[in-house]
Structures are given as C-alpha cells and as structure tokens.
Design an enzyme around this catalytic site. Structure first.
Site, PDB file in Angstrom:
ATOM      1  N   LYS A   1       0.908  -1.160  -0.355  1.00  0.00           N
ATOM      2  CA  LYS A   1       0.418   0.099  -0.422  1.00  0.00           C
ATOM      3  C   LYS A   1       1.152   1.263  -0.076  1.00  0.00           C
ATOM      4  CE  LYS A   1      -3.097  -2.505   2.292  1.00  0.00           C
ATOM      5  NZ  LYS A   1      -4.704  -2.894   3.711  1.00  0.00           N
TER       6      LYS A   1
ATOM      7  N   GLN B   1      -3.923  -1.296   9.114  1.00  0.00           N
ATOM      8  CA  GLN B   1      -4.539  -2.987   9.476  1.00  0.00           C
ATOM      9  C   GLN B   1      -5.236  -3.806  10.206  1.00  0.00           C
ATOM     10  OE1 GLN B   1      -3.681  -3.078   5.477  1.00  0.00           O
ATOM     11  NE2 GLN B   1      -4.111  -5.645   5.958  1.00  0.00           N
TER      12      GLN B   1
ATOM     13  N   ASP C   1     -10.987   2.492   4.453  1.00  0.00           N
ATOM     14  CA  ASP C   1     -11.171   2.043   3.993  1.00  0.00           C
ATOM     15  C   ASP C   1     -12.978   1.636   3.810  1.00  0.00           C
ATOM     16  OD1 ASP C   1      -9.441  -0.952   3.750  1.00  0.00           O
ATOM     17  OD2 ASP C   1      -9.008  -0.601   6.154  1.00  0.00           O
TER      18      ASP C   1
END
Ligand code: GUN
Length: 277
Positions: free
Chosen positions: A48, A92, A115
């Site tokens: 990422k 994460q 997200d």
C-alpha cells in the site's frame, strides 16, 4: 472464456490517478497503521505504501508494537484525524486480540475512512449514497464494469458474509439492481444456488472449494480468495481450471481482485482529498 485482468485494470486506474495528482495543489496523504509484526499484514502494508509513492501521494507508514494499549492506538488515530496532510487513514486488520478493532474503526473520522469500514460509511452504502466504499467490493464492481455486462436483474451469488468483503459486496450488487443471494457457512445446497447464478463472487478463504461444475455455463466468476497451498502455490476459492471451462468471464488468482483492492484504496484516498477540499 475471457480473463478479467485485474492487474491491467488496476494499472490503468493507477495511471489515471497519477495524472490527476499532478494537477492538484498538494499531494493527497494516506496514513497506514500496522500493529505488531504479522508477516502477511506487513506485506500488505508495504504494498500500500509503495503504491502511494508510485502515484505521487504523501504516505506515512506507522509501525506500532504488538503491545500498544487501546488508548495509545486511539490517540494515534485522533492525531491523524487532526493532521491536515492526511486525507486517508487505514488501520491494517486483523489487530492483536487485546485491541478492539471496532472501536478503532469508529474513531477514524468518517471523512478519512478510506477503507469504508466506519458505520457511517457502511450506513451510506446501505442507502446507496456512499462516497467512501470498502475497497475490495468496490474494486470488484470496477472489474465487472469492464465486461460491459449490465448487472440489473442478474442473479448474483456472494459466498462469504464478512464485514470486509461479503456484506458490502451484497450492497454493491444490490445498488447495481441485481438480485443477490448471500451465503454463509450454514447455507444449505450451496452448489444448487451457484448453479443458478449469472455472477458468482467467492470470498470464503478456503482453497478451491468452489467446484467447476457448480458454475452455470456463461456465468461471470469473481474470485476474491487468496490461499497458499502447502506446495507454496497461490490459489483462489474457486477451482480455476474447471470453472474456466464454464465461465464467460473469470478472474485469475493471483492477478485478479488483489491488485484492484490497492488501486481502489488510492482511488478512495483521492476521493477523500477532494471531499476535504
Ligand atoms: N485486512 C485484510 N483486508 C483488509 C482491508 O481491506 N483493509 C484493512 N485495513 N485491513 C485488511
């Protein structure tokens, strides 16, 4: 049978984002928090971070020890909520067991929740009013769009009902006016349901459990699974070779949905930047 080339679609998306970044006043910023040292999570976070740099984003990779307290982690999120260089915040998952992932997600500002996991963004998705949508299901919709198939009225079956993939996938397909069935581990006659599906989205996390002869001839097959076999080979949730004989379109593993998730994260970060302006 045609392959939906996620790697290529993702590459085009990244190229388009990089072009747009050049025209902006400042670089969009993404902060990615990794807690602990789970090797798979470390790889995802590195990918990422690299993807951000490639398109010209400002990126902060924040590593925290596995022993961080709940309050310390929440404080870090609040700091990033108030940091003007940061447009997107991603923590994460999974987090170590002593941390409450839901509380962490709810602490992220919904405007920076790239997200799309905050209840406010999930609520908007349910009302078909969303702007920050979970990356993997949104990426799947981008892939489906490249086939030119109109999803309205299609019978779609989603296998797996996780918060990250299955549930938001259900809403994405419904918002596209498909008829959606969502299956879980208690579902009866899974193969019978799949045999009637025009579109199958597999997000189970079990290697090759979806058999080729469960796929209706001409169906579109999207495989979200990434499983490593004992021999080291990466496979999806679908038995690819057998399913490819039935499908009109199918995604490979690797090189299918995986690259789309990261490209869509960049897309969401750009959206968050524009919304904050
Ligand atoms: N872990 C597995 N998939 C995801 C994802 O899409 N976002 C985050 N934050 N963690 C994940």
């Amino acid at each position: 049978m045609k392959i939906i080339d996620g790697k290529k679609i993702a590459q085009n998306l990244r190229k388009d984002i990089a072009q747009q970044v050049k025209t902006l006043e400042r670089a969009p910023g993404l902060a990615v928090i990794l807690v602990g040292d789970d090797p798979a999570s470390a790889v995802y976070v590195r990918n990422k971070d690299n993807a951000c740099k490639e398109v010209g984003f400002y990126s902060e990779k924040i590593n925290k020890p596995a022993g961080i307290t709940q309050q310390q982690l929440l404080d870090e999120v609040v700091r990033l909520n108030n940091d003007d260089r940061i447009d997107g915040i991603l923590v994460q998952l999974p987090l170590p067991k002593h941390l409450d992932a839901n509380l962490v997600i709810e602490t992220i500002s919904p405007q920076k929740d790239v997200d799309g996991f905050h209840s406010e963004n999930i609520g908007k998705l349910m009302q078909n009013k969303s702007y920050l949508r979970p990356c993997t299901p949104k990426g799947v919709m981008t892939m489906l769009a490249t086939t030119g198939i109109d999803l309205a009225g299609k019978d779609c079956v989603v296998v797996g009902a996780s918060n990250i993939v299955g549930r938001p996938m259900l809403m994405e397909l419904l918002n596209a006016r498909a008829t959606v069935t969502i299956c879980n581990s208690k579902t009866q006659d899974l193969s019978g349901k799949l045999r009637r599906a025009d579109v199958v989205v597999a997000a189970v996390g079990a290697p090759q459990i979806i058999q080729g002869d469960w796929i209706k001839p001409g169906a579109v097959v999207i495989d979200v699974g990434i499983n490593r076999l004992e021999n080291g080979k990466l496979v999806g949730d679908v038995d690819f070779d057998a399913a490819a004989e039935q499908a009109s379109w199918i995604t490979p593993v690797p090189g299918g949905v995986g690259p789309m998730t990261i490209a869509t994260l960049l897309e969401n970060t750009l959206t968050a930047y524009k919304n904050r302006k």
